[in-house]
Write a protein that holds these residues in place. Structure first.
Motif, PDB file in Angstrom:
ATOM      1  N   LEU A  20       0.828  -1.202   0.000  1.00 26.03           N
ATOM      2  CA  LEU A  20       0.000   0.000   0.000  1.00 26.03           C
ATOM      3  C   LEU A  20       0.866   1.258   0.000  1.00 26.03           C
ATOM      4  O   LEU A  20       0.531   2.247  -0.659  1.00 26.03           O
ATOM      5  CB  LEU A  20      -0.925   0.001   1.212  1.00 26.03           C
ATOM      6  N   GLY A  21       1.979   1.233   0.746  1.00 28.62           N
ATOM      7  CA  GLY A  21       2.876   2.387   0.771  1.00 28.62           C
ATOM      8  C   GLY A  21       3.404   2.727  -0.610  1.00 28.62           C
ATOM      9  O   GLY A  21       3.427   3.895  -1.011  1.00 28.62           O
ATOM     10  N   LEU A  22       3.808   1.697  -1.363  1.00 29.54           N
ATOM     11  CA  LEU A  22       4.293   1.913  -2.725  1.00 29.54           C
ATOM     12  C   LEU A  22       3.188   2.459  -3.626  1.00 29.54           C
ATOM     13  O   LEU A  22       3.429   3.317  -4.482  1.00 29.54           O
ATOM     14  CB  LEU A  22       4.826   0.600  -3.307  1.00 29.54           C
ATOM     15  N   HIS A  23       1.985   1.945  -3.429  1.00 32.16           N
ATOM     16  CA  HIS A  23       0.847   2.413  -4.224  1.00 32.16           C
ATOM     17  C   HIS A  23       0.549   3.888  -3.953  1.00 32.16           C
ATOM     18  O   HIS A  23       0.319   4.667  -4.877  1.00 32.16           O
ATOM     19  CB  HIS A  23      -0.385   1.562  -3.918  1.00 32.16           C
ATOM     20  N   MET A  24       0.561   4.278  -2.686  1.00 33.39           N
ATOM     21  CA  MET A  24       0.175   5.634  -2.314  1.00 33.39           C
ATOM     22  C   MET A  24       1.277   6.656  -2.568  1.00 33.39           C
ATOM     23  O   MET A  24       1.001   7.797  -2.923  1.00 33.39           O
ATOM     24  CB  MET A  24      -0.237   5.672  -0.835  1.00 33.39           C
ATOM     25  N   TYR A  25       2.534   6.242  -2.390  1.00 31.85           N
ATOM     26  CA  TYR A  25       3.642   7.210  -2.431  1.00 31.85           C
ATOM     27  C   TYR A  25       4.647   6.987  -3.566  1.00 31.85           C
ATOM     28  O   TYR A  25       5.531   7.817  -3.771  1.00 31.85           O
ATOM     29  CB  TYR A  25       4.396   7.198  -1.093  1.00 31.85           C
ATOM     30  N   VAL A 123      -0.251   5.424   6.028  1.00 33.02           N
ATOM     31  CA  VAL A 123      -0.508   4.092   5.477  1.00 33.02           C
ATOM     32  C   VAL A 123      -1.092   3.168   6.543  1.00 33.02           C
ATOM     33  O   VAL A 123      -2.056   2.432   6.289  1.00 33.02           O
ATOM     34  CB  VAL A 123       0.786   3.501   4.876  1.00 33.02           C
ATOM     35  N   TYR A 124      -0.530   3.205   7.736  1.00 36.84           N
ATOM     36  CA  TYR A 124      -1.034   2.355   8.826  1.00 36.84           C
ATOM     37  C   TYR A 124      -2.490   2.679   9.146  1.00 36.84           C
ATOM     38  O   TYR A 124      -3.333   1.785   9.282  1.00 36.84           O
ATOM     39  CB  TYR A 124      -0.162   2.551  10.063  1.00 36.84           C
ATOM     40  N   ASN A 125      -2.811   3.971   9.246  1.00 38.83           N
ATOM     41  CA  ASN A 125      -4.181   4.373   9.560  1.00 38.83           C
ATOM     42  C   ASN A 125      -5.145   4.010   8.429  1.00 38.83           C
ATOM     43  O   ASN A 125      -6.313   3.691   8.677  1.00 38.83           O
ATOM     44  CB  ASN A 125      -4.245   5.876   9.846  1.00 38.83           C
ATOM     45  N   THR A 126      -4.658   4.064   7.178  1.00 32.13           N
ATOM     46  CA  THR A 126      -5.495   3.684   6.043  1.00 32.13           C
ATOM     47  C   THR A 126      -5.855   2.203   6.119  1.00 32.13           C
ATOM     48  O   THR A 126      -7.008   1.807   5.892  1.00 32.13           O
ATOM     49  CB  THR A 126      -4.780   3.985   4.713  1.00 32.13           C
ATOM     50  N   ILE A 127      -4.873   1.356   6.441  1.00 31.54           N
ATOM     51  CA  ILE A 127      -5.124  -0.079   6.594  1.00 31.54           C
ATOM     52  C   ILE A 127      -6.069  -0.326   7.768  1.00 31.54           C
ATOM     53  O   ILE A 127      -7.025  -1.104   7.672  1.00 31.54           O
ATOM     54  CB  ILE A 127      -3.797  -0.841   6.798  1.00 31.54           C
ATOM     55  N   PHE A 186      -7.028  -7.795  -1.000  1.00 29.63           N
ATOM     56  CA  PHE A 186      -6.313  -6.589  -0.611  1.00 29.63           C
ATOM     57  C   PHE A 186      -5.954  -5.752  -1.833  1.00 29.63           C
ATOM     58  O   PHE A 186      -6.115  -4.528  -1.837  1.00 29.63           O
ATOM     59  CB  PHE A 186      -5.044  -6.959   0.165  1.00 29.63           C
ATOM     60  N   LYS A 187      -5.504  -6.391  -2.896  1.00 30.02           N
ATOM     61  CA  LYS A 187      -5.104  -5.657  -4.103  1.00 30.02           C
ATOM     62  C   LYS A 187      -6.310  -4.990  -4.760  1.00 30.02           C
ATOM     63  O   LYS A 187      -6.206  -3.867  -5.265  1.00 30.02           O
ATOM     64  CB  LYS A 187      -4.411  -6.611  -5.076  1.00 30.02           C
ATOM     65  N   SER A 188      -7.462  -5.672  -4.764  1.00 31.64           N
ATOM     66  CA  SER A 188      -8.669  -5.076  -5.339  1.00 31.64           C
ATOM     67  C   SER A 188      -9.071  -3.819  -4.572  1.00 31.64           C
ATOM     68  O   SER A 188      -9.449  -2.811  -5.160  1.00 31.64           O
ATOM     69  CB  SER A 188      -9.816  -6.088  -5.330  1.00 31.64           C
ATOM     70  N   TRP A 189      -8.991  -3.898  -3.240  1.00 29.46           N
ATOM     71  CA  TRP A 189      -9.287  -2.711  -2.420  1.00 29.46           C
ATOM     72  C   TRP A 189      -8.236  -1.636  -2.642  1.00 29.46           C
ATOM     73  O   TRP A 189      -8.571  -0.453  -2.809  1.00 29.46           O
ATOM     74  CB  TRP A 189      -9.333  -3.100  -0.944  1.00 29.46           C
ATOM     75  N   CYS A 190      -6.989  -2.036  -2.663  1.00 36.41           N
ATOM     76  CA  CYS A 190      -5.876  -1.093  -2.776  1.00 36.41           C
ATOM     77  C   CYS A 190      -5.967  -0.256  -4.052  1.00 36.41           C
ATOM     78  O   CYS A 190      -5.619   0.935  -4.059  1.00 36.41           O
ATOM     79  CB  CYS A 190      -4.554  -1.866  -2.753  1.00 36.41           C
ATOM     80  N   PHE A 191      -6.449  -0.863  -5.134  1.00 32.69           N
ATOM     81  CA  PHE A 191      -6.533  -0.149  -6.407  1.00 32.69           C
ATOM     82  C   PHE A 191      -7.420   1.091  -6.313  1.00 32.69           C
ATOM     83  O   PHE A 191      -7.228   2.060  -7.046  1.00 32.69           O
ATOM     84  CB  PHE A 191      -7.061  -1.103  -7.485  1.00 32.69           C
ATOM     85  N   ASP A 192      -8.386   1.087  -5.391  1.00 34.53           N
ATOM     86  CA  ASP A 192      -9.294   2.225  -5.239  1.00 34.53           C
ATOM     87  C   ASP A 192      -8.790   3.272  -4.251  1.00 34.53           C
ATOM     88  O   ASP A 192      -9.423   4.317  -4.077  1.00 34.53           O
ATOM     89  CB  ASP A 192     -10.674   1.736  -4.770  1.00 34.53           C
TER      90      ASP A 192
END
Length: 267
Positions: A20-25, A123-127, A186-192
């Motif tokens: 998720l960190g890589l996805h967001m940042y 990232v932690y709070n997002t998860i 997780f990846k399906s959620w992460c994409f959004d």
């Protein structure tokens, strides 16, 4: 029966955190965030931890006599007024307790950096928030689903990113266990999840079969008694471009064997 962790279709908590960190940042994410503490140092962290415990204790002391009054009060209107006050105080306790259990553990931290620590917390709070809202399931061990809203309010609970480990409340399960999440869910959620830094595409859009795995797990979670073919029918209606054969392939990938119920008879 499967008795081991299925690492081929699970992310451990630390892996999910990094993904998720890589996805967001994007390239801003350097991989050290999980081990980074605030530049204010351990004394500030301990001070905040102590203050939160004191605030929770003070509110607990306020709420006890109110609960006693409710049991003795015969007037319905007064009971309602007291219950509203109790609910407000309990809400404050829950918020403070959530902040307390989310505090970084200083013994995991090896570096101090303000911007890196801010990325870590975001990232932690997002998860955390997504798990509370059941966007995906966190598992303790192989099959135990972590009920984060309930567990996190109980004494003894802790969730450790670096170790991918949870300590469950004693009244729920007196043990620690590894924390994981289904990869495709997780990846399906992460994409959004919105990206916070413009970057190259890190997470590709999930394929129809990957989306099917997400919907299969969601439907099973919401309707655990549904048979396989009923679940497949629902998923095929949601994903109109997905063939029934592909949907069955997705089922075999994401559903544990022992959870599979025979489908209905075909005419």
């Amino acid at each position: 029966m499967v008795t081991h962790l299925e690492f081929h279709n699970r992310y451990m908590l630390l892996q999910a955190f990094e993904f998720l960190g890589l996805h967001m940042y994007g390239e801003t994410w350097d991989g050290y965030e999980a081990w980074t503490k605030s530049t204010t140092g351990p004394k500030s962290l301990k001070k905040r931890s102590k203050k939160l415990r004191e605030q929770i204790l003070q509110l607990d002391l306020e709420i006890i006599p109110l609960r006693k009054k409710v049991t003795l009060e015969v007037n319905k209107a007064e009971q309602d007024r007291l219950n509203n006050i109790i609910a407000e105080i309990q809400s404050q306790i829950n918020q403070l307790h959530e902040e307390y259990v989310k505090l970084p553990k200083d013994f995991d931290m090896i570096d101090s950096d303000k911007e890196r620590f801010e990325r870590r917390e975001t990232v932690y709070n997002t998860i955390w928030d997504a798990a509370v809202m059941n966007k995906f399931m966190l598992f303790c061990g192989q099959h135990m689903i972590i009920d984060l809203p309930r567990w996190s309010k109980e004494p003894g609970f802790s969730l450790n990113i670096v170790l991918s480990m949870v300590r469950a409340p004693s009244q729920i399960a007196s043990r620690r266990g590894p924390v994981s999440v289904e990869k495709e869910q997780f990846k399906s959620w992460c994409f959004d999840v919105p990206r916070l830094v413009d970057t190259l595409e890190i997470v590709k859009p999930p394929s129809l079969e990957q989306q099917a795995e997400y919907h299969i797990l969601r439907i099973i979670r919401e309707n655990p008694n549904l048979r396989r073919d009923d679940v497949i029918d629902q998923v095929c209606k949601i994903l109109s471009g997905l063939s029934e054969r592909a949907c069955y392939r997705a089922w075999r990938k994401c559903v544990p064997i022992e959870k599979t119920q025979p489908g209905r008879r075909r005419e």
